[in-house]
Motif scaffolding. Structure first.
Motif, PDB file in Angstrom:
ATOM      1  N   LEU A 182       0.869  -1.179   0.000  1.00  0.00           N
ATOM      2  CA  LEU A 182       0.000   0.000   0.000  1.00  0.00           C
ATOM      3  C   LEU A 182       0.899   1.220   0.000  1.00  0.00           C
ATOM      4  CD1 LEU A 182      -2.856   1.285   0.298  1.00  0.00           C
ATOM      5  CD2 LEU A 182      -2.526   1.153   2.775  1.00  0.00           C
ATOM      6  N   HIS A 183       0.724   2.118  -0.982  1.00  0.00           N
ATOM      7  CA  HIS A 183       1.568   3.305  -1.128  1.00  0.00           C
ATOM      8  C   HIS A 183       3.051   2.923  -1.217  1.00  0.00           C
ATOM      9  CE1 HIS A 183      -2.123   5.290  -0.171  1.00  0.00           C
ATOM     10  NE2 HIS A 183      -2.051   5.082   1.129  1.00  0.00           N
ATOM     11  N   GLY A 184       3.336   1.777  -1.860  1.00  0.00           N
ATOM     12  CA  GLY A 184       4.713   1.356  -2.032  1.00  0.00           C
ATOM     13  C   GLY A 184       5.353   0.763  -0.786  1.00  0.00           C
ATOM     14  N   ARG A 185       4.552   0.513   0.247  1.00  0.00           N
ATOM     15  CA  ARG A 185       5.066  -0.027   1.501  1.00  0.00           C
ATOM     16  C   ARG A 185       4.407  -1.373   1.768  1.00  0.00           C
ATOM     17  NH1 ARG A 185       4.780   3.404   7.166  1.00  0.00           N
ATOM     18  NH2 ARG A 185       5.539   1.774   8.592  1.00  0.00           N
ATOM     19  N   LYS A 186       5.180  -2.356   2.190  1.00  0.00           N
ATOM     20  CA  LYS A 186       4.651  -3.696   2.379  1.00  0.00           C
ATOM     21  C   LYS A 186       3.691  -3.770   3.558  1.00  0.00           C
ATOM     22  CE  LYS A 186       8.222  -6.355   0.043  1.00  0.00           C
ATOM     23  NZ  LYS A 186       8.828  -5.196  -0.624  1.00  0.00           N
ATOM     24  N   LEU A 187       2.572  -4.445   3.342  1.00  0.00           N
ATOM     25  CA  LEU A 187       1.640  -4.672   4.433  1.00  0.00           C
ATOM     26  C   LEU A 187       2.334  -5.465   5.530  1.00  0.00           C
ATOM     27  CD1 LEU A 187      -1.625  -5.584   2.474  1.00  0.00           C
ATOM     28  CD2 LEU A 187      -0.848  -3.344   3.283  1.00  0.00           C
ATOM     29  N   GLY A 188       1.986  -5.148   6.761  1.00  0.00           N
ATOM     30  CA  GLY A 188       2.629  -5.761   7.914  1.00  0.00           C
ATOM     31  C   GLY A 188       3.687  -4.885   8.534  1.00  0.00           C
ATOM     32  N   THR A 189       4.008  -3.741   7.883  1.00  0.00           N
ATOM     33  CA  THR A 189       5.054  -2.844   8.398  1.00  0.00           C
ATOM     34  C   THR A 189       4.491  -1.494   8.833  1.00  0.00           C
ATOM     35  OG1 THR A 189       5.612  -1.902   6.227  1.00  0.00           O
ATOM     36  CG2 THR A 189       6.742  -3.940   6.869  1.00  0.00           C
ATOM     37  N   PHE A 190       3.171  -1.353   8.845  1.00  0.00           N
ATOM     38  CA  PHE A 190       2.566  -0.077   9.233  1.00  0.00           C
ATOM     39  C   PHE A 190       2.339   0.005  10.741  1.00  0.00           C
ATOM     40  CE2 PHE A 190       1.555  -0.346   4.778  1.00  0.00           C
ATOM     41  CZ  PHE A 190       1.495   0.967   4.323  1.00  0.00           C
ATOM     42  N   GLY A 191       2.077  -1.113  11.388  1.00  0.00           N
ATOM     43  CA  GLY A 191       1.751  -1.123  12.803  1.00  0.00           C
ATOM     44  C   GLY A 191       2.948  -1.429  13.676  1.00  0.00           C
ATOM     45  N   LEU A 192       2.677  -1.644  14.965  1.00  0.00           N
ATOM     46  CA  LEU A 192       3.729  -1.985  15.904  1.00  0.00           C
ATOM     47  C   LEU A 192       4.357  -3.329  15.552  1.00  0.00           C
ATOM     48  CD1 LEU A 192       5.226  -1.292  18.542  1.00  0.00           C
ATOM     49  CD2 LEU A 192       3.358  -2.421  19.789  1.00  0.00           C
ATOM     50  N   ALA A 193       3.541  -4.255  15.064  1.00  0.00           N
ATOM     51  CA  ALA A 193       4.036  -5.556  14.607  1.00  0.00           C
ATOM     52  C   ALA A 193       3.082  -6.079  13.547  1.00  0.00           C
ATOM     53  CB  ALA A 193       4.146  -6.549  15.767  1.00  0.00           C
ATOM     54  N   GLY A 194       3.628  -6.875  12.642  1.00  0.00           N
ATOM     55  CA  GLY A 194       2.816  -7.503  11.606  1.00  0.00           C
ATOM     56  C   GLY A 194       2.963  -9.006  11.681  1.00  0.00           C
ATOM     57  N   ALA A 195       1.855  -9.726  11.521  1.00  0.00           N
ATOM     58  CA  ALA A 195       1.854 -11.185  11.626  1.00  0.00           C
ATOM     59  C   ALA A 195       1.498 -11.813  10.287  1.00  0.00           C
ATOM     60  CB  ALA A 195       0.866 -11.638  12.698  1.00  0.00           C
ATOM     61  N   PHE A 196       2.172 -12.910   9.963  1.00  0.00           N
ATOM     62  CA  PHE A 196       1.983 -13.595   8.686  1.00  0.00           C
ATOM     63  C   PHE A 196       1.860 -15.098   8.919  1.00  0.00           C
ATOM     64  CE2 PHE A 196       4.154  -9.683   7.892  1.00  0.00           C
ATOM     65  CZ  PHE A 196       3.650  -9.209   6.687  1.00  0.00           C
ATOM     66  N   SER A 197       1.251 -15.767   7.946  1.00  0.00           N
ATOM     67  CA  SER A 197       1.117 -17.221   7.974  1.00  0.00           C
ATOM     68  C   SER A 197       1.873 -17.820   6.792  1.00  0.00           C
ATOM     69  CB  SER A 197      -0.353 -17.629   7.898  1.00  0.00           C
ATOM     70  OG  SER A 197      -0.495 -19.026   7.734  1.00  0.00           O
ATOM     71  N   THR A 198       2.364 -19.039   6.990  1.00  0.00           N
ATOM     72  CA  THR A 198       2.980 -19.783   5.886  1.00  0.00           C
ATOM     73  C   THR A 198       2.258 -21.121   5.722  1.00  0.00           C
ATOM     74  OG1 THR A 198       4.655 -20.723   7.390  1.00  0.00           O
ATOM     75  CG2 THR A 198       5.229 -18.692   6.223  1.00  0.00           C
ATOM     76  N   GLN A 199       0.939 -21.074   5.869  1.00  0.00           N
ATOM     77  CA  GLN A 199       0.105 -22.272   5.803  1.00  0.00           C
ATOM     78  C   GLN A 199      -0.793 -22.222   4.571  1.00  0.00           C
ATOM     79  OE1 GLN A 199      -3.473 -22.192   6.704  1.00  0.00           O
ATOM     80  NE2 GLN A 199      -3.863 -24.352   7.027  1.00  0.00           N
ATOM     81  N   SER A 200      -1.157 -23.362   4.063  1.00  0.00           N
ATOM     82  CA  SER A 200      -2.152 -23.580   2.998  1.00  0.00           C
ATOM     83  C   SER A 200      -1.905 -22.722   1.763  1.00  0.00           C
ATOM     84  CB  SER A 200      -3.568 -23.397   3.543  1.00  0.00           C
ATOM     85  OG  SER A 200      -3.855 -22.064   3.906  1.00  0.00           O
ATOM     86  N   ASP A 201      -2.787 -21.744   1.500  1.00  0.00           N
ATOM     87  CA  ASP A 201      -2.755 -21.016   0.234  1.00  0.00           C
ATOM     88  C   ASP A 201      -2.000 -19.696   0.322  1.00  0.00           C
ATOM     89  OD1 ASP A 201      -4.590 -19.926   1.948  1.00  0.00           O
ATOM     90  OD2 ASP A 201      -6.118 -19.541   0.442  1.00  0.00           O
ATOM     91  N   LYS A 202      -1.146 -19.524   1.315  1.00  0.00           N
ATOM     92  CA  LYS A 202      -0.454 -18.254   1.506  1.00  0.00           C
ATOM     93  C   LYS A 202       0.685 -18.097   0.484  1.00  0.00           C
ATOM     94  CE  LYS A 202      -3.174 -17.748   5.004  1.00  0.00           C
ATOM     95  NZ  LYS A 202      -3.851 -19.068   4.992  1.00  0.00           N
ATOM     96  N   SER A 203       1.248 -16.893   0.430  1.00  0.00           N
ATOM     97  CA  SER A 203       2.293 -16.610  -0.551  1.00  0.00           C
ATOM     98  C   SER A 203       3.493 -17.522  -0.381  1.00  0.00           C
ATOM     99  CB  SER A 203       2.737 -15.149  -0.434  1.00  0.00           C
ATOM    100  OG  SER A 203       1.646 -14.272  -0.644  1.00  0.00           O
ATOM    101  N   LEU A 204       3.807 -17.855   0.856  1.00  0.00           N
ATOM    102  CA  LEU A 204       4.796 -18.882   1.165  1.00  0.00           C
ATOM    103  C   LEU A 204       4.053 -19.993   1.892  1.00  0.00           C
ATOM    104  CD1 LEU A 204       7.807 -16.772   2.541  1.00  0.00           C
ATOM    105  CD2 LEU A 204       7.436 -17.583   0.201  1.00  0.00           C
ATOM    106  N   ASN A 205       4.317 -21.246   1.525  1.00  0.00           N
ATOM    107  CA  ASN A 205       3.511 -22.351   2.052  1.00  0.00           C
ATOM    108  C   ASN A 205       4.415 -23.512   2.461  1.00  0.00           C
ATOM    109  OD1 ASN A 205       1.728 -24.432   2.562  1.00  0.00           O
ATOM    110  ND2 ASN A 205       0.977 -24.590   0.474  1.00  0.00           N
TER     111      ASN A 205
END
Length: 409
Positions: A182-205
């Motif tokens: 968003l606005h050239g900045r990766k989601l997950g870096t706007f807040g105090l912390a960003g959480a991601f999953s590497t399960q099932s249909d995610k970008s990394l699996n």
């Protein structure tokens, strides 16, 4: 004739999705996992320096990718959210604002962290409604958990502005949106912390797993300990100095670590992430562009052009026809579901989170967020795997047009 009425379907082969094995796996990814298996070093904390382990290298590569100071690989996206909340020192029992359209893992993570979800409406594009958040606000709310649901960026400018106004942190559930910007900045870096999953249909699996990113060193150190770095192992994550916390015995050990085999697989996948993201973007742009003029459907709009991953195609159909439309798509050979179907136990809709509501009935629960209920009842969701071909996309386009011709404007 529509297939739902006995006509020939658009396609007869299965719609490609992760649960049918339609995932992007390169031979190098397979070899990376096998290499880790053959090493016999499966636990992330062994005799090697942190920067030589698969988990340590994966975390360093994530920091480079996101441009953050810290990254921590853990057992799931749910635990990444919960660890972020706990490590930030949000008092147990606090309310944390969360939208009513998200996967059940979001309120579950809040509960796991010892807090209580305050559910908030979404708008017509299924994004957290900041004005409704303002109306529901109380001093009991100590944080906001915003979800980039189905890969669409939330309005982070409005959300962070409001959070600054009321003086609370923002946590990003970017579980379904790794790589989107968003606005050239990766989601997950706007807040105090960003959480991601590497399960099932995610970008990394890697089947299971997740990670958090943050620039806050104290939050990171506490999350490391909570995740399972016992007996001083937190110091391995701070090779240039002491971790900014007291003794690690002050915190419980929750064993939410990632293992070396998954980290090895993910490191290899991360090298090819840009090409996978490009496939997501290509397919979504093609499908949404070709269907933009179809009468009778309203395609979900991102907060700015391109501010979505492209893992799902969502549109709304009015007149109580969304459930029929989703069934008709399935008959045409396209996987689809009506998000708010009364015949579905879809855990992405808040009224199916029964653990939050005791003995309340579904109508009573829906009345708590009437706008969200209405939008979800009208919403049709089609998964878009990065493995889709343009021929697959053409089948989806033809099926939507075919069915929509029966709906009319």
């Amino acid at each position: 004739m529509l297939a739902i009425d006995g006509g020939d379907p658009i396609r007869r082969s299965p719609w490609p999705t992760y649960d049918k094995g339609a995932v992007h796996v390169h031979p190098d990814d397979e070899e990376a996992a096998i290499r880790a298996i053959r090493s016999h070093l499966y636990f992330r904390y062994d005799y090697r320096p942190e920067q030589e382990t698969e988990c340590g290298r994966f975390e360093a590569e994530l920091c480079d990718y996101f441009g953050t100071r810290h990254a921590l690989a853990v057992s799931s996206g749910t635990t990444a959210i919960a660890l972020s909340i706990m490590a930030a020192g949000i008092p147990p029992g606090s309310l944390i604002a969360c939208q009513g359209f998200t996967f059940v893992a979001s309120p579950s993570a809040i509960t796991l962290a010892g807090c209580r979800p305050l559910l908030v409406e979404v708008d017509q594009n299924l994004q957290l409604d900041v004005e409704d958040l303002r109306r529901r606000w109380s001093p009991e709310v100590k944080a906001i958990l915003v979800v980039h649901m189905r890969g669409f960026a939330a309005d982070m400018e409005a959300i962070t502005r409001f959070a600054t106004e009321v003086g609370v942190p923002v946590f990003e559930d970017a579980v379904p949106a790794m790589g989107a910007e968003l606005h050239g900045r990766k989601l997950g870096t706007f807040g105090l912390a960003g959480a991601f999953s590497t399960q099932s249909d995610k970008s990394l699996n890697c089947g299971e797993g997740g990670f958090l990113v943050t620039d806050d060193s104290t939050l990171f150190a506490r999350a490391v300990v909570l995740s399972g770095a016992y007996e001083g192992r937190v110091r391995r994550h701070f090779p240039d100095g002491l971790p900014p916390i007291g003794t690690d015995l002050d915190l419980p050990l929750l064993s939410f670590r990632m293992d070396e085999i998954r980290a090895a697989l993910l490191r290899s996948e991360l090298a090819r992430l840009p090409s996978r993201l490009e496939l997501f973007r290509r397919n979504y742009a093609y499908v949404s562009g070709e269907l933009a003029d179809v009468p009778g459907i309203r395609i979900r709009r991102p907060v700015e052009p391109g501010a979505c991953l492209g893992e799902a195609f969502i549109f709304r159909v009015g007149g109580g026809l969304a459930e029929w439309f989703a069934r008709a798509l399935c008959c045409e050979g396209i996987d689809a579901r009506n998000l708010g179907s009364g015949a579905d136990t879809n855990v992405r809709v808040f009224w199916n989170w029964r653990f939050l509501f005791g003995d309340r009935t579904v109508p009573e629960i829906k009345a708590l967020l009437p706008a969200t209920s209405r939008y979800l009842e009208d919403a049709v969701d089609v998964p878009l795997s990065s493995s889709l071909t343009l021929e697959d996309c053409d089948h989806l386009i033809a099926a939507v047009r075919k069915i929509a011709s029966r709906v009319g404007p």
